[in-house]
Design a protein around this motif. Structure first.
Motif, PDB file in Angstrom:
ATOM      1  N   ASN A 259     133.430 -24.496 100.445  1.00 14.14           N
ATOM      2  CA  ASN A 259     133.009 -25.814  99.969  1.00 14.14           C
ATOM      3  C   ASN A 259     132.421 -25.727  98.559  1.00 14.14           C
ATOM      4  O   ASN A 259     132.371 -24.653  97.959  1.00 14.14           O
ATOM      5  CB  ASN A 259     132.021 -26.451 100.954  1.00 14.14           C
ATOM      6  N   LYS A 260     131.956 -26.864  98.058  1.00 17.06           N
ATOM      7  CA  LYS A 260     131.419 -26.929  96.699  1.00 17.06           C
ATOM      8  C   LYS A 260     130.243 -25.976  96.517  1.00 17.06           C
ATOM      9  O   LYS A 260     130.118 -25.302  95.489  1.00 17.06           O
ATOM     10  CB  LYS A 260     131.001 -28.372  96.384  1.00 17.06           C
ATOM     11  N   ARG A 261     129.372 -25.901  97.511  1.00 13.20           N
ATOM     12  CA  ARG A 261     128.206 -25.014  97.417  1.00 13.20           C
ATOM     13  C   ARG A 261     128.624 -23.548  97.342  1.00 13.20           C
ATOM     14  O   ARG A 261     128.101 -22.776  96.541  1.00 13.20           O
ATOM     15  CB  ARG A 261     127.282 -25.241  98.608  1.00 13.20           C
ATOM     16  N   SER A 262     129.589 -23.159  98.173  1.00 14.38           N
ATOM     17  CA  SER A 262     130.090 -21.780  98.139  1.00 14.38           C
ATOM     18  C   SER A 262     130.696 -21.456  96.776  1.00 14.38           C
ATOM     19  O   SER A 262     130.503 -20.366  96.237  1.00 14.38           O
ATOM     20  CB  SER A 262     131.154 -21.564  99.220  1.00 14.38           C
ATOM     21  N   LEU A 263     131.434 -22.420  96.233  1.00 10.25           N
ATOM     22  CA  LEU A 263     132.032 -22.247  94.904  1.00 10.25           C
ATOM     23  C   LEU A 263     130.942 -22.084  93.852  1.00 10.25           C
ATOM     24  O   LEU A 263     131.046 -21.241  92.956  1.00 10.25           O
ATOM     25  CB  LEU A 263     132.914 -23.457  94.578  1.00 10.25           C
ATOM     26  N   PHE A 264     129.883 -22.876  93.963  1.00 10.74           N
ATOM     27  CA  PHE A 264     128.773 -22.800  93.011  1.00 10.74           C
ATOM     28  C   PHE A 264     128.090 -21.433  93.064  1.00 10.74           C
ATOM     29  O   PHE A 264     127.848 -20.809  92.026  1.00 10.74           O
ATOM     30  CB  PHE A 264     127.767 -23.910  93.326  1.00 10.74           C
ATOM     31  N   LEU A 265     127.805 -20.954  94.272  1.00 11.41           N
ATOM     32  CA  LEU A 265     127.145 -19.652  94.417  1.00 11.41           C
ATOM     33  C   LEU A 265     128.031 -18.539  93.859  1.00 11.41           C
ATOM     34  O   LEU A 265     127.550 -17.636  93.165  1.00 11.41           O
ATOM     35  CB  LEU A 265     126.809 -19.383  95.884  1.00 11.41           C
ATOM     36  N   ARG A 266     129.316 -18.623  94.151  1.00 11.80           N
ATOM     37  CA  ARG A 266     130.249 -17.618  93.636  1.00 11.80           C
ATOM     38  C   ARG A 266     130.344 -17.696  92.111  1.00 11.80           C
ATOM     39  O   ARG A 266     130.458 -16.668  91.430  1.00 11.80           O
ATOM     40  CB  ARG A 266     131.617 -17.828  94.275  1.00 11.80           C
TER      41      ARG A 266
ATOM     42  N   SER B 195     120.044 -22.215  82.605  1.00  8.78           N
ATOM     43  CA  SER B 195     120.088 -23.614  83.037  1.00  8.78           C
ATOM     44  C   SER B 195     119.668 -23.755  84.490  1.00  8.78           C
ATOM     45  O   SER B 195     118.905 -24.648  84.847  1.00  8.78           O
ATOM     46  CB  SER B 195     121.504 -24.179  82.864  1.00  8.78           C
ATOM     47  N   ASN B 196     120.147 -22.862  85.325  1.00  7.28           N
ATOM     48  CA  ASN B 196     119.835 -22.953  86.748  1.00  7.28           C
ATOM     49  C   ASN B 196     118.429 -22.480  87.078  1.00  7.28           C
ATOM     50  O   ASN B 196     117.843 -22.931  88.057  1.00  7.28           O
ATOM     51  CB  ASN B 196     120.875 -22.175  87.574  1.00  7.28           C
ATOM     52  N   LEU B 197     117.870 -21.608  86.259  1.00  9.59           N
ATOM     53  CA  LEU B 197     116.483 -21.206  86.466  1.00  9.59           C
ATOM     54  C   LEU B 197     115.559 -22.419  86.362  1.00  9.59           C
ATOM     55  O   LEU B 197     114.576 -22.534  87.093  1.00  9.59           O
ATOM     56  CB  LEU B 197     116.053 -20.153  85.439  1.00  9.59           C
ATOM     57  N   GLY B 198     115.893 -23.327  85.443  1.00 10.45           N
ATOM     58  CA  GLY B 198     115.054 -24.491  85.250  1.00 10.45           C
ATOM     59  C   GLY B 198     115.419 -25.658  86.141  1.00 10.45           C
ATOM     60  O   GLY B 198     114.681 -26.637  86.207  1.00 10.45           O
ATOM     61  N   ASP B 199     116.547 -25.553  86.856  1.00 10.52           N
ATOM     62  CA  ASP B 199     117.074 -26.727  87.537  1.00 10.52           C
ATOM     63  C   ASP B 199     117.195 -26.595  89.053  1.00 10.52           C
ATOM     64  O   ASP B 199     117.281 -27.593  89.753  1.00 10.52           O
ATOM     65  CB  ASP B 199     118.456 -27.047  86.940  1.00 10.52           C
ATOM     66  N   PHE B 200     117.189 -25.371  89.585  1.00 10.57           N
ATOM     67  CA  PHE B 200     117.488 -25.242  91.015  1.00 10.57           C
ATOM     68  C   PHE B 200     116.280 -25.593  91.879  1.00 10.57           C
ATOM     69  O   PHE B 200     115.135 -25.520  91.456  1.00 10.57           O
ATOM     70  CB  PHE B 200     118.016 -23.833  91.324  1.00 10.57           C
ATOM     71  N   ASP B 201     116.574 -25.979  93.116  1.00 11.38           N
ATOM     72  CA  ASP B 201     115.533 -26.294  94.100  1.00 11.38           C
ATOM     73  C   ASP B 201     114.894 -24.978  94.542  1.00 11.38           C
ATOM     74  O   ASP B 201     115.580 -24.089  95.049  1.00 11.38           O
ATOM     75  CB  ASP B 201     116.186 -27.010  95.291  1.00 11.38           C
ATOM     76  N   GLU B 202     113.600 -24.851  94.353  1.00 12.75           N
ATOM     77  CA  GLU B 202     112.907 -23.595  94.670  1.00 12.75           C
ATOM     78  C   GLU B 202     113.019 -23.204  96.143  1.00 12.75           C
ATOM     79  O   GLU B 202     112.788 -22.054  96.506  1.00 12.75           O
ATOM     80  CB  GLU B 202     111.436 -23.691  94.264  1.00 12.75           C
ATOM     81  N   ASN B 203     113.352 -24.172  96.991  1.00 11.25           N
ATOM     82  CA  ASN B 203     113.521 -23.880  98.419  1.00 11.25           C
ATOM     83  C   ASN B 203     114.914 -23.354  98.741  1.00 11.25           C
ATOM     84  O   ASN B 203     115.189 -23.002  99.886  1.00 11.25           O
ATOM     85  CB  ASN B 203     113.244 -25.136  99.251  1.00 11.25           C
ATOM     86  N   ASP B 204     115.770 -23.325  97.746  1.00 10.21           N
ATOM     87  CA  ASP B 204     117.135 -22.832  97.957  1.00 10.21           C
ATOM     88  C   ASP B 204     117.131 -21.315  97.850  1.00 10.21           C
ATOM     89  O   ASP B 204     117.207 -20.741  96.766  1.00 10.21           O
ATOM     90  CB  ASP B 204     118.081 -23.447  96.920  1.00 10.21           C
TER      91      ASP B 204
ATOM     92  N   VAL C 296     120.301 -19.429  96.066  1.00 15.41           N
ATOM     93  CA  VAL C 296     120.316 -19.460  94.603  1.00 15.41           C
ATOM     94  C   VAL C 296     119.192 -18.596  94.048  1.00 15.41           C
ATOM     95  O   VAL C 296     119.384 -17.840  93.087  1.00 15.41           O
ATOM     96  CB  VAL C 296     120.203 -20.911  94.074  1.00 15.41           C
ATOM     97  N   ALA C 297     118.012 -18.686  94.672  1.00 19.49           N
ATOM     98  CA  ALA C 297     116.867 -17.879  94.215  1.00 19.49           C
ATOM     99  C   ALA C 297     117.180 -16.389  94.284  1.00 19.49           C
ATOM    100  O   ALA C 297     116.837 -15.628  93.380  1.00 19.49           O
ATOM    101  CB  ALA C 297     115.632 -18.200  95.052  1.00 19.49           C
ATOM    102  N   GLU C 298     117.855 -15.980  95.344  1.00 11.60           N
ATOM    103  CA  GLU C 298     118.195 -14.559  95.499  1.00 11.60           C
ATOM    104  C   GLU C 298     119.191 -14.103  94.429  1.00 11.60           C
ATOM    105  O   GLU C 298     119.023 -13.043  93.824  1.00 11.60           O
ATOM    106  CB  GLU C 298     118.778 -14.300  96.889  1.00 11.60           C
ATOM    107  N   ILE C 299     120.212 -14.920  94.184  1.00 14.15           N
ATOM    108  CA  ILE C 299     121.222 -14.557  93.180  1.00 14.15           C
ATOM    109  C   ILE C 299     120.580 -14.463  91.800  1.00 14.15           C
ATOM    110  O   ILE C 299     120.763 -13.481  91.070  1.00 14.15           O
ATOM    111  CB  ILE C 299     122.379 -15.571  93.169  1.00 14.15           C
ATOM    112  N   LEU C 300     119.807 -15.493  91.420  1.00 15.71           N
ATOM    113  CA  LEU C 300     119.186 -15.511  90.098  1.00 15.71           C
ATOM    114  C   LEU C 300     118.168 -14.379  89.956  1.00 15.71           C
ATOM    115  O   LEU C 300     118.096 -13.723  88.911  1.00 15.71           O
ATOM    116  CB  LEU C 300     118.508 -16.858  89.851  1.00 15.71           C
ATOM    117  N   GLY C 301     117.397 -14.141  91.016  1.00 17.38           N
ATOM    118  CA  GLY C 301     116.411 -13.060  90.976  1.00 17.38           C
ATOM    119  C   GLY C 301     117.067 -11.704  90.795  1.00 17.38           C
ATOM    120  O   GLY C 301     116.592 -10.869  90.013  1.00 17.38           O
ATOM    121  N   THR C 302     118.181 -11.485  91.485  1.00 18.30           N
ATOM    122  CA  THR C 302     118.910 -10.214  91.364  1.00 18.30           C
ATOM    123  C   THR C 302     119.472 -10.045  89.957  1.00 18.30           C
ATOM    124  O   THR C 302     119.362  -8.965  89.360  1.00 18.30           O
ATOM    125  CB  THR C 302     120.063 -10.159  92.393  1.00 18.30           C
TER     126      THR C 302
END
Length: 196
Positions: A52-59, A109-118, A121-127
Motif C-alpha cells: 500500500n501507500k504506506r509501505s511504498l513510503f517506508l521503502r 523533511s521527514n524529520l520535521g514532519d513525521f508523527d512522533e508516534n509512528d 518511520v522513527a526507526e528508519i530515520l533514527g537508523t
C-alpha cells in the motif's frame, strides 16, 4: 500454479519516481493517483510490487537514505585528505541547495514532519542518522590521524554538529535561498575543524 506475467516496468525506476513525489508533497500530500502517474504503473502493479501507500513510503525513505549515504561516502572518499573529503561533500550539498525549486533532503523533511508516534518511520530515520553519524565520525577520526583536525575537536560531537548543519541547510534550500547560506556555514565549520 501458473506464474503471473513478467513485470513490464523497472521497480527501481518506479521507486525513484515515487521518492520525488514524496519529497515534494510529503506522505499526506502525495495522492495515490499522483504516485501512480509519476511511477508510470497501474494501481495493481503498485500494490503487487510495493504494497500500500504506506509501505511504498517506508521503502522510499529507506531507498533514498541508502542512496544518500552511498553518495556521502563516495564524496568523502574522493578527497585528497579526510577534510578535503568534507569540502567535496559540502560542495555537493551547496549545489543541491542552489537548485531552483529544491525539494531538500527527504530525510530532513521527514524529520520535521513525521508523527512522533509512528514507530516505523522513527526507526528508519533514527537508523539512517546513526549511519550518517558513524560515517562522519570515522572521517573526522581519519582527519585526526592525519594531523588535520583541531586538537580541541571531539569527532563524535563534531559529527553531530555537521549532521545538524547539513539537514538545516537542506531545509533552508527549499525556499530557494541559493548556495550562499550553505557555503558560508560550511566554510565556517571547516575553519573550526582544521588544525592551526
Amino acid at each position: 500454479m501458473k506464474p503471473g506475467p513478467e513485470k513490464q516496468f523497472d521497480p527501481e525506476v518506479a521507486l525513484d519516481a515515487a521518492i520525488e513525489v514524496f519529497r515534494e508533497r510529503g506522505f499526506e500530500g502525495a495522492s495515490l493517483s499522483q504516485l501512480i502517474a509519476a511511477m508510470g504503473i497501474g494501481k495493481k502493479s503498485l500494490y503487487d510490487t510495493f504494497g500500500n501507500k504506506r509501505s511504498l513510503f517506508l521503502r522510499s525513505i529507506r531507498h533514498y537514505g541508502d542512496g544518500a549515504l552511498q553518495m556521502m561516502q563516495e564524496k568523502l572518499d574522493s578527497g585528497k585528505t579526510p577534510l578535503d573529503g568534507f569540502v567535496r561533500l559540502f560542495k555537493a550539498f551547496e549545489n543541491a541547495a542552489a537548485e531552483t525549486c529544491s525539494k531538500g533532503c527527504m530525510i530532513a523533511s521527514n524529520l520535521g514532519d513525521f508523527d512522533e508516534n509512528d514507530e516505523d518511520v522513527a526507526e528508519i530515520l533514527g537508523t539512517l542518522l546513526k549511519q550518517q553519524e558513524r560515517l562522519f565520525r570515522n572521517q573526522l577520526e581519519k582527519a585526526a590521524e592525519h594531523g588535520e583536525l583541531n586538537s580541541q575537536v571531539r569527532p563524535l560531537a563534531a559529527a553531530r554538529l555537521l549532521i545538524s548543519l547539513a539537514q538545516g541547510t537542506s531545509i533552508i534550500g527549499r525556499v530557494n535561498a541559493g548556495p550562499e547560506p550553505a557555503r558560508s556555514s560550511y566554510g565556517e565549520i571547516l575553519r573550526y575543524l582544521k588544525a592551526a
